[in-house]
Motif scaffolding. Sequence first.
Motif, PDB file in Angstrom:
ATOM      1  N   ILE A  50       0.839  -1.207   0.000  1.00  0.00           N
ATOM      2  CA  ILE A  50       0.000   0.000   0.000  1.00  0.00           C
ATOM      3  C   ILE A  50       0.869   1.250   0.000  1.00  0.00           C
ATOM      4  N   SER A  54       1.137   3.939  -3.087  1.00  0.00           N
ATOM      5  CA  SER A  54       0.886   5.354  -2.809  1.00  0.00           C
ATOM      6  C   SER A  54       2.066   6.212  -3.245  1.00  0.00           C
ATOM      7  N   GLY A 106      -9.935   7.591  -4.920  1.00  0.00           N
ATOM      8  CA  GLY A 106      -9.493   6.247  -4.573  1.00  0.00           C
ATOM      9  C   GLY A 106      -9.037   6.143  -3.128  1.00  0.00           C
ATOM     10  N   LEU A 107      -8.294   7.138  -2.669  1.00  0.00           N
ATOM     11  CA  LEU A 107      -7.849   7.129  -1.266  1.00  0.00           C
ATOM     12  C   LEU A 107      -9.025   7.260  -0.310  1.00  0.00           C
ATOM     13  N   LEU A 109     -12.149   6.210  -0.895  1.00  0.00           N
ATOM     14  CA  LEU A 109     -12.858   4.926  -0.890  1.00  0.00           C
ATOM     15  C   LEU A 109     -12.080   3.865  -0.123  1.00  0.00           C
ATOM     16  N   LEU A 110     -10.751   3.877  -0.274  1.00  0.00           N
ATOM     17  CA  LEU A 110      -9.927   2.930   0.468  1.00  0.00           C
ATOM     18  C   LEU A 110     -10.052   3.158   1.971  1.00  0.00           C
ATOM     19  N   SER A 111     -10.011   4.402   2.397  1.00  0.00           N
ATOM     20  CA  SER A 111     -10.130   4.687   3.830  1.00  0.00           C
ATOM     21  C   SER A 111     -11.549   4.424   4.332  1.00  0.00           C
ATOM     22  N   GLY A 114     -11.938   0.698   4.528  1.00  0.00           N
ATOM     23  CA  GLY A 114     -11.075   0.237   5.622  1.00  0.00           C
ATOM     24  C   GLY A 114     -11.699   0.508   6.975  1.00  0.00           C
TER      25      GLY A 114
END
Length: 121
Positions: A50, A54, A106-107, A109-111, A114
Amino acid sequence: MESNEISREQHRELDSLRAVLRNISFLLFLLSGILTFGAFLKEAPGKIVIQAVSAVLFFILGILGYGASLSFRKSLILEEKDPEQILFALKDLRFFLSGLGWILLGLFLLSFFGAFALLLS
């Protein structure tokens, strides 16, 4: 008669935009380097991947931002010799901003997912 000349004030504004893009690009390069260095210090493979992804994304954004900065510098140097150069610079800026938007989405949605996964566990 319409004039294609850039006024002194417009020239200053475009130069200011160029400087901001350049500074943002340097910050993105610095962040990419920090993330890359941090990836070498991680022990968990998932965290390494990850952080490395990034770092690559921020490096690509830095390249796009610096390219837009160079396009604006070219348009300011050429001024009236090539009036279409400002359009190329604006296209580079649009490409940089759209890339930034997609990466931020994207970040987010990832967070979000998560955090949602942490709530469910």
